[in-house]
Design an enzyme around this catalytic site. Structure first.
Site, PDB file in Angstrom:
ATOM      1  N   LYS A  13      -4.799  81.583  27.128  1.00  9.63           N
ATOM      2  CA  LYS A  13      -4.371  82.369  25.959  1.00  9.63           C
ATOM      3  C   LYS A  13      -4.659  83.855  26.118  1.00  9.63           C
ATOM      4  O   LYS A  13      -4.184  84.676  25.319  1.00  9.63           O
ATOM      5  CB  LYS A  13      -5.024  81.793  24.702  1.00  9.63           C
ATOM      6  N   THR A  31       2.846  69.760  16.290  1.00  8.60           N
ATOM      7  CA  THR A  31       3.177  71.114  15.840  1.00  8.60           C
ATOM      8  C   THR A  31       4.618  71.483  16.173  1.00  8.60           C
ATOM      9  O   THR A  31       5.346  72.006  15.341  1.00  8.60           O
ATOM     10  CB  THR A  31       2.220  72.132  16.472  1.00  8.60           C
ATOM     11  N   VAL A  74      -7.166  68.821  21.669  1.00 10.25           N
ATOM     12  CA  VAL A  74      -6.147  67.977  21.046  1.00 10.25           C
ATOM     13  C   VAL A  74      -6.362  66.484  21.299  1.00 10.25           C
ATOM     14  O   VAL A  74      -6.065  65.662  20.424  1.00 10.25           O
ATOM     15  CB  VAL A  74      -4.737  68.424  21.517  1.00 10.25           C
ATOM     16  N   SER A 128     -12.582  82.241  31.014  1.00 11.69           N
ATOM     17  CA  SER A 128     -11.449  82.762  30.273  1.00 11.69           C
ATOM     18  C   SER A 128     -10.543  81.612  29.846  1.00 11.69           C
ATOM     19  O   SER A 128     -10.937  80.448  29.869  1.00 11.69           O
ATOM     20  CB  SER A 128     -10.693  83.783  31.126  1.00 11.69           C
ATOM     21  N   LYS A 184     -10.105  87.576  24.439  1.00 18.08           N
ATOM     22  CA  LYS A 184     -10.459  87.060  25.769  1.00 18.08           C
ATOM     23  C   LYS A 184      -9.831  87.916  26.869  1.00 18.08           C
ATOM     24  O   LYS A 184     -10.411  88.075  27.945  1.00 18.08           O
ATOM     25  CB  LYS A 184     -10.042  85.592  25.908  1.00 18.08           C
ATOM     26  N   VAL A 192     -25.099  85.710  21.906  1.00 16.81           N
ATOM     27  CA  VAL A 192     -24.619  86.772  22.801  1.00 16.81           C
ATOM     28  C   VAL A 192     -24.337  88.070  22.049  1.00 16.81           C
ATOM     29  O   VAL A 192     -24.166  89.121  22.667  1.00 16.81           O
ATOM     30  CB  VAL A 192     -23.355  86.333  23.584  1.00 16.81           C
ATOM     31  N   THR A 222     -24.519  74.645  25.344  1.00 20.17           N
ATOM     32  CA  THR A 222     -24.478  73.348  24.656  1.00 20.17           C
ATOM     33  C   THR A 222     -23.051  72.875  24.396  1.00 20.17           C
ATOM     34  O   THR A 222     -22.849  71.811  23.816  1.00 20.17           O
ATOM     35  CB  THR A 222     -25.229  73.429  23.314  1.00 20.17           C
ATOM     36  N   GLY A 223     -22.052  73.662  24.809  1.00 26.45           N
ATOM     37  CA  GLY A 223     -20.654  73.245  24.651  1.00 26.45           C
ATOM     38  C   GLY A 223     -20.254  72.218  25.694  1.00 26.45           C
ATOM     39  O   GLY A 223     -21.046  71.849  26.570  1.00 26.45           O
ATOM     40  N   SER A 264     -12.468  68.356  25.704  1.00 27.26           N
ATOM     41  CA  SER A 264     -13.499  69.285  25.244  1.00 27.26           C
ATOM     42  C   SER A 264     -13.559  69.285  23.717  1.00 27.26           C
ATOM     43  O   SER A 264     -12.616  68.876  23.033  1.00 27.26           O
ATOM     44  CB  SER A 264     -13.231  70.691  25.767  1.00 27.26           C
TER      45      SER A 264
END
Length: 334
Positions: free
Chosen positions: A130, A194, A178, A127, A142, A65, A12-13, A174
């Site tokens: 990061k 930042t 950002v 993955s 990850k 999961v 659902t992402g 997504s």
């Protein structure tokens, strides 16, 4: 994909929904597409977008999961698993380490074990950049997940299943990323930056989908696929989203990097150029490297090669970012 049963964890992402749309559009003869996630509200909303009367192949399966027994039940009869479920917010993982470990590492182990116990033939795990030389907990979990999926190819015995990984940078638009954040903040007249030196890799949702489809079709087992994609400077992105807004430097959040990497110089000993993608092969592959190179016209990168968002050779500009936002994020963007 034809007449196959496909399951997407974390379906659902943002990427899960993009994969769902791509598969149902391009492979109408897919036997079944199962969306597994733990958020019933997101499943309810996705059911409205993909109603069963229009898409009879789709199924929705509530599950986490972290629950190994639930995964075994869900994977029965499944041919291909796309593992997209994860805790992904860097600063939240720093403050909730146990939860991040349970989902990103324990969840990966459960996916592997459930796939090995059933008749799954291919698993592609998502993955992130990061995971490369991680400095935060999210990246470390990850990286561990990546190692687990690569190593799974060596513990499968005679099982013909293939596990592979796709690694990429920030997915444009997504959830929680950002660009939507900046789009919302521009109403205030101030965008928080930042660090003005910060850079990131950039990939569209469709680019992420294409990588998963590439891995499903071509993986031999154990590869980490990495796209050749441009970088952007965070100040250029802010200028693209809101050229009239003030940019206020607020400092990096816990666990953030100034630049991201997808291939380190230590990875270069096992990295090959496939043309559109790079791939990091396992240190102990269960196939012959020469056969792999011949099959894909793969070229080994030079020793010491690294792939860093700050030293990338391809860059988005303010104008190109504006066009991409309009194309991939908000068609009404002005």
């Amino acid at each position: 994909m034809q007449n196959k049963v496909i399951l997407i964890t974390g379906g659902t992402g943002s990427l899960g929904k993009a994969l769902t749309s791509h598969i149902l559009t391009n492979y109408p003869n897919v036997k079944k597409l199962i969306i597994l996630s733990r958020d019933e509200q997101k499943q309810f909303q996705m059911m409205q977008e993909f109603p069963e009367n229009k898409f009879p192949q789709i199924r929705f399966f509530l599950g986490d999961v972290r629950d190994s027994q639930r995964l075994v039940r869900a994977f029965e009869g499944v041919d291909i698993v796309i593992h997209a479920a994860a805790m992904k917010h860097v600063h939240l993982a720093e403050y909730n380490p146990d939860e991040c470990i349970k989902t990103n590492i324990g969840g990966a182990q459960n996916v592997i074990h459930a796939a090995l116990q059933t008749n799954v033939s291919k698993v592609v795990a998502l993955s992130t950049d990061k995971a490369c030389a991680p400095i935060n907990l999210y990246g470390a979990t990850k990286l561990t997940s990546d190692k687990l999926f690569v190593a799974a190819n060596n513990i499968k015995g005679v099982n013909p299943i293939k596990f592979s990984v796709v690694r990429y940078g920030n997915v444009m638009g997504s959830n929680g990323s950002v660009i939507p954040f900046f789009l919302k903040k521009r109403e205030s007249g101030v965008l928080p930056i930042t660090n003005p030196e910060m850079t990131r890799f950039n990939i569209s949702l469709q680019g992420g989908v294409d990588m998963v489809m590439h891995a499903i079709e071509f993986a031999w087992g154990g590869e980490i696929f990495i796209p050749k994609i441009p970088s952007y400077r965070i100040i250029d992105l802010a200028s693209a989203v809101a050229p009239n807004c003030k940019q206020k430097v607020v400092g990096i959040r816990p666990g953030e990097k100034i630049h991201e990497e997808m291939i380190t110089s230590s990875d270069s000993f096992y990295t090959y150029d496939l043309g559109k993608y790079y791939t990091i092969l396992p240190t102990v592959p269960n196939f012959k490297i020469k056969d792999f190179m011949d099959s894909f016209s793969a070229i080994k990168v030079t020793e010491g090669f690294s792939y860093n968002s700050g030293t990338n050779t391809e860059w988005e500009t303010t104008e190109s970012l504006r066009n991409l936002i309009k194309e991939h994020v908000d068609s009404n963007f002005e």
